[in-house]
Design an enzyme around this catalytic site. Structure first.
Site, PDB file in Angstrom:
ATOM      1  N   ASP A 178    -122.127 -46.972  -3.316  1.00 49.21           N
ATOM      2  CA  ASP A 178    -122.762 -47.157  -2.009  1.00 49.21           C
ATOM      3  C   ASP A 178    -124.160 -46.558  -2.081  1.00 49.21           C
ATOM      4  O   ASP A 178    -124.490 -45.832  -3.024  1.00 49.21           O
ATOM      5  CB  ASP A 178    -121.937 -46.463  -0.903  1.00 49.21           C
ATOM      6  CG  ASP A 178    -122.571 -46.611   0.478  1.00 49.21           C
ATOM      7  OD1 ASP A 178    -122.987 -47.738   0.829  1.00 49.21           O
ATOM      8  OD2 ASP A 178    -122.692 -45.610   1.210  1.00 49.21           O
ATOM      9  N   SER A 179    -124.955 -46.805  -1.039  1.00 50.39           N
ATOM     10  CA  SER A 179    -126.286 -46.196  -0.977  1.00 50.39           C
ATOM     11  C   SER A 179    -126.182 -44.699  -0.694  1.00 50.39           C
ATOM     12  O   SER A 179    -127.181 -43.990  -0.816  1.00 50.39           O
ATOM     13  CB  SER A 179    -127.087 -46.857   0.146  1.00 50.39           C
ATOM     14  OG  SER A 179    -126.479 -46.545   1.391  1.00 50.39           O
TER      15      SER A 179
ATOM     16  N   CYS B  33    -121.094 -51.661   8.353  1.00 53.91           N
ATOM     17  CA  CYS B  33    -121.799 -50.749   7.451  1.00 53.91           C
ATOM     18  C   CYS B  33    -120.792 -49.649   7.172  1.00 53.91           C
ATOM     19  O   CYS B  33    -120.179 -49.119   8.111  1.00 53.91           O
ATOM     20  CB  CYS B  33    -123.041 -50.177   8.123  1.00 53.91           C
ATOM     21  SG  CYS B  33    -123.788 -48.814   7.196  1.00 53.91           S
TER      22      CYS B  33
ATOM     23  N   CYS C 285    -120.684 -51.148   0.074  1.00 54.57           N
ATOM     24  CA  CYS C 285    -121.919 -51.144   0.863  1.00 54.57           C
ATOM     25  C   CYS C 285    -122.129 -52.583   1.330  1.00 54.57           C
ATOM     26  O   CYS C 285    -122.226 -53.492   0.497  1.00 54.57           O
ATOM     27  CB  CYS C 285    -123.072 -50.687  -0.029  1.00 54.57           C
ATOM     28  SG  CYS C 285    -124.690 -50.821   0.749  1.00 54.57           S
TER      29      CYS C 285
ATOM     30  N   GLU D 143    -126.066 -39.530   7.056  1.00 54.76           N
ATOM     31  CA  GLU D 143    -126.492 -38.840   5.831  1.00 54.76           C
ATOM     32  C   GLU D 143    -126.891 -37.389   6.120  1.00 54.76           C
ATOM     33  O   GLU D 143    -126.876 -36.548   5.232  1.00 54.76           O
ATOM     34  CB  GLU D 143    -127.645 -39.591   5.149  1.00 54.76           C
ATOM     35  CG  GLU D 143    -127.225 -40.916   4.499  1.00 54.76           C
ATOM     36  CD  GLU D 143    -126.316 -40.755   3.260  1.00 54.76           C
ATOM     37  OE1 GLU D 143    -126.375 -39.714   2.594  1.00 54.76           O
ATOM     38  OE2 GLU D 143    -125.529 -41.696   2.988  1.00 54.76           O
TER      39      GLU D 143
ATOM     40  N   HIS E 113    -121.080 -46.712   6.498  1.00 56.70           N
ATOM     41  CA  HIS E 113    -121.391 -45.405   7.090  1.00 56.70           C
ATOM     42  C   HIS E 113    -120.826 -45.274   8.516  1.00 56.70           C
ATOM     43  O   HIS E 113    -120.624 -44.165   8.997  1.00 56.70           O
ATOM     44  CB  HIS E 113    -122.908 -45.202   7.184  1.00 56.70           C
ATOM     45  CG  HIS E 113    -123.578 -44.816   5.904  1.00 56.70           C
ATOM     46  ND1 HIS E 113    -123.730 -45.668   4.846  1.00 56.70           N
ATOM     47  CD2 HIS E 113    -124.146 -43.633   5.522  1.00 56.70           C
ATOM     48  CE1 HIS E 113    -124.389 -45.052   3.868  1.00 56.70           C
ATOM     49  NE2 HIS E 113    -124.640 -43.816   4.253  1.00 56.70           N
TER      50      HIS E 113
HETATM   51  N1  DGL Z   1    -123.360 -48.078   3.733  1.00 60.22           N
HETATM   52  C1  DGL Z   1    -124.206 -49.169   3.550  1.00 60.22           C
HETATM   53  C2  DGL Z   1    -123.738 -50.440   4.188  1.00 60.22           C
HETATM   54  O1  DGL Z   1    -122.542 -50.615   4.315  1.00 60.22           O
HETATM   55  C3  DGL Z   1    -125.683 -48.989   3.478  1.00 60.22           C
HETATM   56  C4  DGL Z   1    -126.398 -48.267   4.520  1.00 60.22           C
HETATM   57  C5  DGL Z   1    -127.842 -48.060   4.174  1.00 60.22           C
HETATM   58  O2  DGL Z   1    -128.120 -47.461   3.127  1.00 60.22           O
HETATM   59  O3  DGL Z   1    -128.717 -48.490   4.946  1.00 60.22           O
HETATM   60  O4  DGL Z   1    -124.507 -51.302   4.510  1.00 60.22           O
END
Ligand code: DGL
Length: 271
Positions: free
Chosen positions: A11-12, A185, A74, A153, A187
């Site tokens: 993931d990011s 997302c 992600c 984050e 996150h």
């Molecule tokens: N967690 C990621 C997603 O599902 C990326 C979020 C990001 O880095 O902007 O899109």
């Protein structure tokens, strides 16, 4: 043949931990190797080219561990990079968008679904396409929520700042007749308490984690590659940014002690 090779998850940043946690729950014998690109998060506002390049770099790094399966946990990277990654490796590659769409279709009663995600994911219309491929009459309302990932984050999951960001971002969606909302997302499940309390009890929140873990399980089962060891695996975590912050968030979310290996990006190989 049963395989003790790991499942690689990327993931990011910390978002993919929402998927990793569900994999640990559904497949407790599987070893996970996790990579969070916290030095370069967020991916959401970046160009598709840049996201493809970063994702390829992470996959290139993870291949040294010879995983048996790769999970792009992600949505932003799944939306733009999954075909590039499938062309790059010879192991199964699982993204989070189709599982998320499937879970929402399973849940909706009125056929009207909300999707929130990063700017990149919403711009790609990957969810609209995935939902309509399964059920063409589904109606979709989408909204990018760029303020959410930086909050996660920083570890700000609750409180005034979070509630304000959630109410500002979701005010429009609250006026729509959606009966479920895809957290598009990885996150966003960190903020689900605040999102749930703002959207109210009539809107079911859908995270792709559960369905993604089920898909991993199905793929490994059919390939005869589920791990069989009786010993609990030792998972490994890598991140490109601050390992202390990553460890703090990961331990809180996973409810277990973990060690984190920091990775410093050298000159990029894919330009
Ligand atoms: N967690 C990621 C997603 O599902 C990326 C979020 C990001 O880095 O902007 O899109």
């Amino acid at each position: 043949m049963p395989s003790s090779q790991a499942i690689a998850i990327l993931d990011s940043g910390v978002g993919g931990l929402t998927v990793a946690k569900e994999v640990m729950r559904q497949l407790p014998q599987e070893q996970i190797i996790y990579f969070g690109d916290t030095a370069r998060t967020p991916y959401g506002p970046r160009s598709a080219n840049e996201i493809v390049k970063f994702t390829m770099e992470i996959v290139d790094y993870l291949l040294q561990f010879q995983p048996k399966l790769l999970v792009i946990a992600c949505n932003t990277a799944t939306a733009v990079a999954i075909d590039h990654i499938r062309a790059m490796v010879s192991i199964p590659v699982i993204g989070v968008i189709t599982p998320g769409a499937r879970a929402a279709i399973k849940s909706t009663r009125n056929g009207i679904i909300g999707v929130i995600g990063t700017a990149g994911t919403i711009r790609s219309e990957a969810y609209d396409q995935a939902l309509k491929r399964i059920s063409p009459s589904i109606q979709v309302y989408s909204k990018a929520c760029p303020s959410f990932v930086p909050l996660v984050e920083r570890g700000v999951f609750y409180g005034e700042e979070t509630d304000l960001a959630v109410s500002e971002a979701l005010a429009g969606l609250k006026e729509t007749p959606i009966d479920c909302l895809i957290l598009g997302c990885t996150h966003y499940p960190f903020l689900s308490e605040s999102i749930h309390s703002f959207m109210g009890p009539d809107v079911t929140l859908i995270s792709s984690a559960d369905e993604t873990a089920r898909e991993i399980s199905t793929v490994l089962y059919h390939r005869g590659q589920l791990a069989e060891s009786q010993e609990l695996p030792i998972h490994r975590f890598f991140c490109s940014g601050d390992p202390v912050m990553f460890q703090r968030i990961a331990q809180m979310w996973l409810n277990e002690h973990i060690t984190v290996t920091p990775v410093v990006w050298q000159v990029p190989r894919f330009i």
